[in-house]
Motif scaffolding. Structure first.
Motif, PDB file in Angstrom:
ATOM      1  N   ASP A  81      36.591  31.707 -49.177  1.00 12.57           N
ATOM      2  CA  ASP A  81      35.609  31.657 -47.815  1.00 12.57           C
ATOM      3  C   ASP A  81      34.987  30.485 -47.520  1.00 12.57           C
ATOM      4  OD1 ASP A  81      34.234  32.284 -45.667  1.00 12.57           O
ATOM      5  OD2 ASP A  81      33.399  34.095 -46.385  1.00 12.57           O
ATOM      6  N   GLN A  82      35.832  29.472 -46.788  1.00 10.81           N
ATOM      7  CA  GLN A  82      35.462  28.288 -46.534  1.00 10.81           C
ATOM      8  C   GLN A  82      33.918  28.161 -45.769  1.00 10.81           C
ATOM      9  OE1 GLN A  82      38.863  28.284 -44.897  1.00 10.81           O
ATOM     10  NE2 GLN A  82      38.503  26.815 -43.320  1.00 10.81           N
ATOM     11  N   THR A  83      33.667  29.067 -44.987  1.00 11.53           N
ATOM     12  CA  THR A  83      32.434  29.124 -44.272  1.00 11.53           C
ATOM     13  C   THR A  83      30.917  29.424 -45.218  1.00 11.53           C
ATOM     14  OG1 THR A  83      32.640  31.318 -43.468  1.00 11.53           O
ATOM     15  CG2 THR A  83      33.347  29.597 -42.004  1.00 11.53           C
ATOM     16  N   ILE A 102      33.253  21.389 -39.704  1.00 10.55           N
ATOM     17  CA  ILE A 102      33.521  22.805 -39.126  1.00 10.55           C
ATOM     18  C   ILE A 102      33.091  24.117 -39.919  1.00 10.55           C
ATOM     19  CG2 ILE A 102      35.414  24.511 -38.301  1.00 10.55           C
ATOM     20  CD1 ILE A 102      36.861  21.860 -37.458  1.00 10.55           C
ATOM     21  N   ASN A 103      33.544  23.747 -41.246  1.00 12.41           N
ATOM     22  CA  ASN A 103      33.178  24.822 -42.350  1.00 12.41           C
ATOM     23  C   ASN A 103      31.532  24.996 -42.524  1.00 12.41           C
ATOM     24  OD1 ASN A 103      35.696  25.319 -42.418  1.00 12.41           O
ATOM     25  ND2 ASN A 103      35.971  24.059 -44.308  1.00 12.41           N
ATOM     26  N   TRP A 104      30.837  24.100 -42.369  1.00 13.26           N
ATOM     27  CA  TRP A 104      29.334  24.143 -42.589  1.00 13.26           C
ATOM     28  C   TRP A 104      28.630  24.369 -41.200  1.00 13.26           C
ATOM     29  CZ3 TRP A 104      28.754  18.915 -46.185  1.00 13.26           C
ATOM     30  CH2 TRP A 104      29.636  19.384 -47.433  1.00 13.26           C
ATOM     31  N   GLU A 154      37.414  12.068 -43.413  1.00 12.09           N
ATOM     32  CA  GLU A 154      37.904  12.489 -42.216  1.00 12.09           C
ATOM     33  C   GLU A 154      39.025  13.615 -42.504  1.00 12.09           C
ATOM     34  OE1 GLU A 154      37.878   9.728 -39.053  1.00 12.09           O
ATOM     35  OE2 GLU A 154      39.983  10.180 -38.891  1.00 12.09           O
ATOM     36  N   ASN A 155      38.972  14.733 -41.997  1.00  9.71           N
ATOM     37  CA  ASN A 155      40.330  15.543 -41.833  1.00  9.71           C
ATOM     38  C   ASN A 155      41.022  15.076 -40.722  1.00  9.71           C
ATOM     39  OD1 ASN A 155      41.777  17.508 -42.694  1.00  9.71           O
ATOM     40  ND2 ASN A 155      40.719  19.135 -41.406  1.00  9.71           N
ATOM     41  N   GLY A 156      40.618  14.963 -39.461  1.00  8.44           N
ATOM     42  CA  GLY A 156      41.100  14.529 -38.574  1.00  8.44           C
ATOM     43  C   GLY A 156      41.156  15.123 -37.209  1.00  8.44           C
ATOM     44  N   TYR A 157      42.209  14.490 -36.160  1.00  9.65           N
ATOM     45  CA  TYR A 157      42.273  15.018 -34.913  1.00  9.65           C
ATOM     46  C   TYR A 157      43.097  16.260 -35.055  1.00  9.65           C
ATOM     47  CZ  TYR A 157      39.860  11.789 -32.375  1.00  9.65           C
ATOM     48  OH  TYR A 157      38.793  10.783 -31.481  1.00  9.65           O
ATOM     49  N   ARG A 158      42.435  17.459 -34.538  1.00 10.85           N
ATOM     50  CA  ARG A 158      43.086  18.829 -34.675  1.00 10.85           C
ATOM     51  C   ARG A 158      44.069  19.110 -33.346  1.00 10.85           C
ATOM     52  NH1 ARG A 158      40.366  21.365 -38.801  1.00 10.85           N
ATOM     53  NH2 ARG A 158      40.801  23.392 -38.281  1.00 10.85           N
ATOM     54  N   GLU A 159      45.315  19.083 -34.004  1.00  8.95           N
ATOM     55  CA  GLU A 159      46.283  19.043 -32.581  1.00  8.95           C
ATOM     56  C   GLU A 159      46.604  20.697 -32.605  1.00  8.95           C
ATOM     57  OE1 GLU A 159      46.143  16.603 -30.857  1.00  8.95           O
ATOM     58  OE2 GLU A 159      45.819  14.772 -32.104  1.00  8.95           O
ATOM     59  N   ILE A 178      45.700  32.723 -31.260  1.00 10.92           N
ATOM     60  CA  ILE A 178      45.499  31.389 -32.126  1.00 10.92           C
ATOM     61  C   ILE A 178      44.288  31.527 -33.282  1.00 10.92           C
ATOM     62  CG2 ILE A 178      44.719  29.034 -31.672  1.00 10.92           C
ATOM     63  CD1 ILE A 178      47.186  29.509 -30.270  1.00 10.92           C
ATOM     64  N   ARG A 179      44.706  31.167 -34.492  1.00  9.75           N
ATOM     65  CA  ARG A 179      44.044  31.250 -35.516  1.00  9.75           C
ATOM     66  C   ARG A 179      43.000  30.090 -35.271  1.00  9.75           C
ATOM     67  NH1 ARG A 179      42.531  27.179 -39.731  1.00  9.75           N
ATOM     68  NH2 ARG A 179      41.321  28.347 -41.041  1.00  9.75           N
ATOM     69  N   ILE A 180      41.720  30.418 -35.633  1.00  6.67           N
ATOM     70  CA  ILE A 180      40.547  29.317 -35.726  1.00  6.67           C
ATOM     71  C   ILE A 180      39.751  29.553 -36.912  1.00  6.67           C
ATOM     72  CG2 ILE A 180      40.455  28.752 -33.155  1.00  6.67           C
ATOM     73  CD1 ILE A 180      37.925  30.848 -33.546  1.00  6.67           C
ATOM     74  N   GLU A 218      45.145  25.313 -34.750  1.00  7.63           N
ATOM     75  CA  GLU A 218      44.862  23.815 -34.702  1.00  7.63           C
ATOM     76  C   GLU A 218      44.350  23.290 -35.814  1.00  7.63           C
ATOM     77  OE1 GLU A 218      41.348  25.021 -35.502  1.00  7.63           O
ATOM     78  OE2 GLU A 218      41.089  23.307 -34.378  1.00  7.63           O
ATOM     79  N   ASN A 219      44.971  22.077 -36.164  1.00  9.16           N
ATOM     80  CA  ASN A 219      44.754  21.492 -37.601  1.00  9.16           C
ATOM     81  C   ASN A 219      45.403  20.043 -37.318  1.00  9.16           C
ATOM     82  OD1 ASN A 219      43.583  22.012 -40.255  1.00  9.16           O
ATOM     83  ND2 ASN A 219      44.206  23.949 -39.872  1.00  9.16           N
ATOM     84  N   PRO A 220      44.621  19.101 -38.230  1.00 12.15           N
ATOM     85  CA  PRO A 220      45.212  17.771 -38.107  1.00 12.15           C
ATOM     86  C   PRO A 220      46.540  17.775 -38.344  1.00 12.15           C
ATOM     87  CG  PRO A 220      43.059  17.650 -39.138  1.00 12.15           C
ATOM     88  CD  PRO A 220      43.452  19.241 -39.025  1.00 12.15           C
TER      89      PRO A 220
HETATM   90  O1  X2X Z   1      40.813  25.853 -42.296  1.00 13.88           O
HETATM   91  C1  X2X Z   1      41.158  24.959 -41.708  1.00 13.88           C
HETATM   92  O2  X2X Z   1      41.598  24.831 -40.549  1.00 13.88           O
HETATM   93  C2  X2X Z   1      41.006  23.516 -42.264  1.00 13.88           C
HETATM   94  C3  X2X Z   1      41.639  23.336 -43.520  1.00 13.88           C
HETATM   95  O3  X2X Z   1      40.992  22.499 -41.348  1.00 13.88           O
HETATM   96  C4  X2X Z   1      39.364  23.322 -42.442  1.00 13.88           C
HETATM   97  O4  X2X Z   1      38.804  23.673 -43.533  1.00 13.88           O
HETATM   98  C5  X2X Z   1      38.365  22.976 -41.475  1.00 13.88           C
END
Ligand code: X2X
Length: 345
Positions: A81-83, A102-104, A154-159, A178-180, A218-220
């Motif tokens: 659970d990344q959040t 984003i996760n924090w 940096e993770n990056g630009y989320r496309e 859309i999964r967010i 959406e993800n890099p």
């Molecule tokens: O879950 C996501 O989309 C990821 C891997 O990019 C993050 O942890 C923010």
């Protein structure tokens, strides 16, 4: 008698073994742990996780093994659970981490700054924030929230990607599930675009793409290729560059206080060095004029849609009310400082 000589021999052997160990490895300073736990969302096969590996290796080498770090990808210390990661760092369940803003952001509302739709038009804009005054302000806020920030990655630009169709206009997004992840800001953004956003962890997202339970995400692009999202139905990519998530290298404050000043300096410098290298890896194939990574992705049978400035503007316009609403929530002062830094880049 026999028993006594046996004991003597055993003790002598133990003493020798101890001496041997002491020779190979100096005893740890008081208060040091044998191993420290580093949390990451993805493993070293992704640029993000690679940054963790580089940091851990530099620290081990430069402290001659005094600080020994083990990687826990998949945010396994918080059951995926990344959040919840930031809270666990503050509480000491996690010793150190490289985490996405984003996760924090559920715990630190100012981190939503980087998720403001279409705030940062290019890599120079990200750098203008993280490497400037805004970056310093954000670090002070993270510090106050309870973990010590050391460096940026940096993770990056989320496309935008999906399994249904090429997306060129907000209309094309209508009704797509859309999964967010992370904060309610993402719900607002995708709702404003007419999509149907659904919040889930990265761990849950991949099976949901495979089963078709969700249409897009959406993800890099570095996450797209490393996770092979084209194999779970994500056949359409739209390069819209709406949001980029920086990563922050942090250490739990008690752990930090337990280290000698010299070791603190080593860990900090290693984070800065690893962060620089990690950012270069994350941008590879995307910061060159011809973006070679996009050709590789197209070769996987994926449609790559590049928007004209006018097409992109339609997405900017549709999300502007979300931007305005969140500007107030994040703090107008911080957002305005960011806007100014970007304009001056
Ligand atoms: O879950 C996501 O989309 C990821 C891997 O990019 C993050 O942890 C923010």
């Amino acid at each position: 008698m026999l028993k006594r000589s046996f004991l003597k021999t055993t003790l002598a052997a133990a003493a020798l073994a101890a001496a041997g160990v002491a020779h190979a490895q100096a005893p740890l300073p008081p208060g040091y742990k044998a191993e420290y736990k580093m949390s990451l969302v993805v493993p070293p096969s992704f640029p993000w996780g690679k940054g963790g590996e580089i940091w851990a290796n530099l620290v081990k080498e430069r402290t001659q093994g005094r600080i020994n770090i083990k990687l826990y990808p998949g945010v396994s210390l918080v059951q995926g659970d990344q959040t919840r990661e930031f809270t666990a760092i503050r509480q000491g369940v996690i010793d150190m981490a490289i985490g996405s803003t984003i996760n924090w952001s559920p715990q630190i509302k100012e981190l939503n700054l980087f998720s403001m739709p279409f705030l940062m038009p290019d890599y120079k804009a990200i750098d203008a924030l993280t490497q400037g005054e805004v970056g310093k302000q954000i670090f002070a806020i993270v510090d106050k929230a309870g973990a010590l920030p050391l460096a940026w990655g940096e993770n990056g630009y989320r496309e935008l990607t999906n399994s249904k169709r090429a997306v060129r206009t907000p209309d094309d997004l209508k009704g797509l599930k859309i999964r967010i992840v992370g904060s309610p800001l993402f719900i607002d953004t995708f709702t404003a675009l007419g999509a149907n956003p659904t919040q889930m962890s990265w761990a849950d997202a991949q099976p949901a793409f495979a089963s078709g339970a969700v249409d897009g995400q959406e993800n890099p692009m570095s996450i797209f290729t490393a996770a092979k999202l084209h194999n779970v139905g994500q056949k359409h990519v739209t390069m819209w560059g709406y949001v980029a998530d920086p990563l922050i290298f942090v250490v739990n404050k008690e752990v930090w206080a337990s280290w000698t000043p010299a070791d603190q300096q080593i860990v900090r410098q290693a984070a800065i060095d690893a962060g620089k290298e990690q950012i270069a890896i994350a941008r590879k194939g995307l910061d060159e004029a011809d973006k070679p990574l996009l050709k590789e992705i197209a070769a996987l049978g994926v449609t790559v849609t590049q928007l004209t400035p006018a097409e992109r503007e339609a997405f900017v316009k549709a999300t502007r009310p979300v931007y305005d609403k969140w500007k107030a929530q994040i703090g107008a002062g911080l957002v305005e400082a960011a806007e100014k830094a970007i304009a001056a880049r």
